[in-house]
Design a protein around this motif. Sequence first.
Motif, PDB file in Angstrom:
ATOM      1  N   LYS A 225       0.817  -1.221   0.179  1.00 48.44           N
ATOM      2  CA  LYS A 225       0.062   0.103  -0.130  1.00 48.44           C
ATOM      3  C   LYS A 225       0.733   1.266   0.094  1.00 48.44           C
ATOM      4  CE  LYS A 225      -3.929  -2.037   2.359  1.00 48.44           C
ATOM      5  NZ  LYS A 225      -4.964  -2.207   3.604  1.00 48.44           N
ATOM      6  N   SER A 226       1.917   1.110   0.873  1.00 46.97           N
ATOM      7  CA  SER A 226       2.924   2.236   0.667  1.00 46.97           C
ATOM      8  C   SER A 226       3.884   2.670  -0.341  1.00 46.97           C
ATOM      9  CB  SER A 226       3.726   2.139   2.029  1.00 46.97           C
ATOM     10  OG  SER A 226       3.253   1.824   3.379  1.00 46.97           O
ATOM     11  N   PHE A 227       3.983   1.738  -1.283  1.00 42.64           N
ATOM     12  CA  PHE A 227       4.616   1.830  -2.442  1.00 42.64           C
ATOM     13  C   PHE A 227       4.181   1.836  -3.932  1.00 42.64           C
ATOM     14  CE2 PHE A 227       8.097   0.816   0.946  1.00 42.64           C
ATOM     15  CZ  PHE A 227       9.084   1.822   0.574  1.00 42.64           C
ATOM     16  N   GLN A 228       2.801   1.230  -3.745  1.00 44.32           N
ATOM     17  CA  GLN A 228       2.247   1.038  -5.033  1.00 44.32           C
ATOM     18  C   GLN A 228       1.972   2.389  -5.751  1.00 44.32           C
ATOM     19  OE1 GLN A 228       1.785  -1.203  -7.561  1.00 44.32           O
ATOM     20  NE2 GLN A 228       1.337  -2.492  -5.708  1.00 44.32           N
ATOM     21  N   ARG A 229       1.677   3.425  -5.271  1.00 42.32           N
ATOM     22  CA  ARG A 229       1.674   4.586  -6.113  1.00 42.32           C
ATOM     23  C   ARG A 229       2.916   5.058  -6.557  1.00 42.32           C
ATOM     24  NH1 ARG A 229      -1.789   9.222  -5.881  1.00 42.32           N
ATOM     25  NH2 ARG A 229      -1.070  10.713  -7.096  1.00 42.32           N
ATOM     26  N   GLU A 230       3.790   5.113  -6.008  1.00 38.43           N
ATOM     27  CA  GLU A 230       5.253   5.536  -6.382  1.00 38.43           C
ATOM     28  C   GLU A 230       5.623   4.564  -7.610  1.00 38.43           C
ATOM     29  OE1 GLU A 230      10.009   5.826  -4.893  1.00 38.43           O
ATOM     30  OE2 GLU A 230       8.279   5.526  -3.407  1.00 38.43           O
ATOM     31  N   ALA A 231       5.424   3.318  -7.383  1.00 41.97           N
ATOM     32  CA  ALA A 231       5.675   2.482  -8.477  1.00 41.97           C
ATOM     33  C   ALA A 231       4.897   2.609  -9.798  1.00 41.97           C
ATOM     34  CB  ALA A 231       5.482   0.935  -8.218  1.00 41.97           C
ATOM     35  N   GLN A 232       3.644   3.077  -9.652  1.00 45.47           N
ATOM     36  CA  GLN A 232       2.788   3.339 -10.903  1.00 45.47           C
ATOM     37  C   GLN A 232       3.414   4.601 -11.407  1.00 45.47           C
ATOM     38  OE1 GLN A 232      -1.008   3.610  -9.189  1.00 45.47           O
ATOM     39  NE2 GLN A 232      -1.283   1.316  -8.813  1.00 45.47           N
ATOM     40  N   ASP A 233       3.716   5.870 -10.729  1.00 43.58           N
ATOM     41  CA  ASP A 233       4.217   6.938 -11.022  1.00 43.58           C
ATOM     42  C   ASP A 233       5.637   6.670 -12.008  1.00 43.58           C
ATOM     43  OD1 ASP A 233       2.171   8.233  -9.936  1.00 43.58           O
ATOM     44  OD2 ASP A 233       3.395   9.050  -8.180  1.00 43.58           O
ATOM     45  N   ARG A 234       6.284   5.936 -11.512  1.00 45.85           N
ATOM     46  CA  ARG A 234       7.615   5.572 -12.198  1.00 45.85           C
ATOM     47  C   ARG A 234       7.561   4.584 -13.351  1.00 45.85           C
ATOM     48  NH1 ARG A 234      12.523   6.730  -9.315  1.00 45.85           N
ATOM     49  NH2 ARG A 234      11.943   7.628  -7.253  1.00 45.85           N
ATOM     50  N   LYS A 235       6.090   4.027 -13.501  1.00 42.48           N
ATOM     51  CA  LYS A 235       5.976   2.763 -14.664  1.00 42.48           C
ATOM     52  C   LYS A 235       6.578   1.643 -14.353  1.00 42.48           C
ATOM     53  CE  LYS A 235       4.398   6.266 -18.000  1.00 42.48           C
ATOM     54  NZ  LYS A 235       4.356   7.543 -17.057  1.00 42.48           N
ATOM     55  N   THR A 269      15.815   1.783 -10.362  1.00 40.83           N
ATOM     56  CA  THR A 269      15.096   0.827 -11.572  1.00 40.83           C
ATOM     57  C   THR A 269      14.578   1.831 -12.376  1.00 40.83           C
ATOM     58  OG1 THR A 269      14.983  -0.985  -9.780  1.00 40.83           O
ATOM     59  CG2 THR A 269      13.790  -1.068 -12.094  1.00 40.83           C
ATOM     60  N   GLU A 270      14.918   1.976 -13.390  1.00 43.52           N
ATOM     61  CA  GLU A 270      14.259   2.917 -14.518  1.00 43.52           C
ATOM     62  C   GLU A 270      13.299   2.429 -15.217  1.00 43.52           C
ATOM     63  OE1 GLU A 270      17.350   4.499 -17.024  1.00 43.52           O
ATOM     64  OE2 GLU A 270      18.445   5.549 -15.231  1.00 43.52           O
ATOM     65  N   GLN A 271      13.458   0.919 -15.527  1.00 44.97           N
ATOM     66  CA  GLN A 271      12.263   0.275 -16.079  1.00 44.97           C
ATOM     67  C   GLN A 271      12.201  -1.103 -15.803  1.00 44.97           C
ATOM     68  OE1 GLN A 271      12.925   0.344 -20.445  1.00 44.97           O
ATOM     69  NE2 GLN A 271      14.914  -0.634 -20.240  1.00 44.97           N
ATOM     70  N   GLY A 272      11.013  -1.843 -15.883  1.00 44.49           N
ATOM     71  CA  GLY A 272      10.959  -3.506 -15.413  1.00 44.49           C
ATOM     72  C   GLY A 272      10.339  -3.313 -14.247  1.00 44.49           C
TER      73      GLY A 272
END
Length: 504
Positions: A225-235, A269-272
């Motif tokens: 829950k804490s990191f899902q938004r950040e991961a989405q923003d970074r694609k 991690t820039e992509q993946g």
Amino acid sequence: MGTDLFEIVANYTYDWESWLLPDGRVRWINPAVERMTGFSVAECLSMVDYPLEIVHPDDREAVRALLQSALGGTSGNDVEFRILRKDGQAGCAAVSWQPMVGPDGERLGVRASVRDISWRKSAEDALRLAKVDAEKADRAKSRFLAAASHDLRQPLQAVSMYVAALSRQSMDESSKEILADIRTCLDAGNELLEDLLDISRLDAGVVVPEFADVPIPDLFELLEKSFQREAQDRKLHLRFVPRSIFVRADHRILTRIVQNLVANALRYTEQGRVLVGCRVRGGNAVIEVWDSGIGIAPEYQDKIFEEFYQLHNPARDRRRGAGLGLAIVRRKAALIGAPIALKSEPGKGSVFSISLPIAHSHQAVAPVAEDVPLDLTGRTIAVIDDEPHQLNALETLLRACGGQVISANTIDDLVTRVAASDVAPELAIADYRLEAGAKGSDAIAAVRFKVNRAIPGILVTGDTDPGRIAEAEASGCRLVHKPVEGMSLVRTINQLLSGVSTAA
């Protein structure tokens, strides 16, 4: 012929060699003595008390005892003593000795070999001085960080209180967006200061693990829950694969460790994808954080756990943190006895893992109450801070939440105002450092004495100096660190007033 051959060989050895007969008289000395001491072989043979006349006066009795022991049949190796050269200069030496016995068992005396170790002692002295200098530099760094952190926390603390108070006011959408941006900026500054605080608390030795059975699924759900938004923003694709087991650990420390590992994986991690999983190996659970990032070359895999060390960030991009996350991970993992491992290959990503014992009793730590009310209506709180802006900011927040406030800049004024108030305070909040060397704990003690009741106390501090943190922790009051988020402080106040025992 045998003796002559021995002397020929021994004369070419680098060390100062002596042959002492069983009665202590000198049988032979090699020429190396002159190189080491400045005394010729002839001068040594003519000495009445050889070799003690070459030994430093402060060491003569010790060497005399050693000679008596050697003549009694003992052997020894690398015993240090000081010599006094012919030119009056002192030197450092080490002697080794062993008894000599002939073919028929006859005692021939003692062979003593003395080596010049002045270079070794010089190197040891240089190393010792370098260690002292390094320790001084480390203490200076800690003092600088503590001072800088304290000075930065003060304005951020006031801003945080004002923002929290403002958020309780009605405003249009545009104003709400601006307020949200202000919070984001505050959060970035707070992250760095929290990392500095973590390091200081670890240095102070005030972090004491509280072991409990931690459920891995709950931990993973919280982090997802804490990191899902950040991961989405970074694609990036962030996935948690839990396992239905408990581990024995300190819940807060383990959470912070895995938080830092996941945050680090996302930053680099820039992509993946980033994958967080848990395996069982023997009696241990191994939490692993996989990423498809830039990877780490072998020569840097130890360095990245050092404070402020960062790879691929020469411009010190704040989006990649301050270089403290992995240093905190290593030290907190050591605190709970959990080994950290790293496997990485440049260009292919990294795997960080932490190994913890599996728990079987399931004595889980009680969850922190999140539904504590944020309203202070009907509550009276005593507040002291010697900085007007800080005091005003805190008053503004508490009153915005409906609380009544008794405030002052000095202990005497606060006690006077408490005595004059129709309603006694139910809780006291004090800045840890007050004017003229006074402490917040003294202010809280004075208020408790005046109301004749042990009301809860909160100490607010911007200090990261390990000694001050340890001192504040020992005060018996709840300790919170600047900049504390306004609503978090209100929640802590209500927890204390309602008897909820959770950490701030």
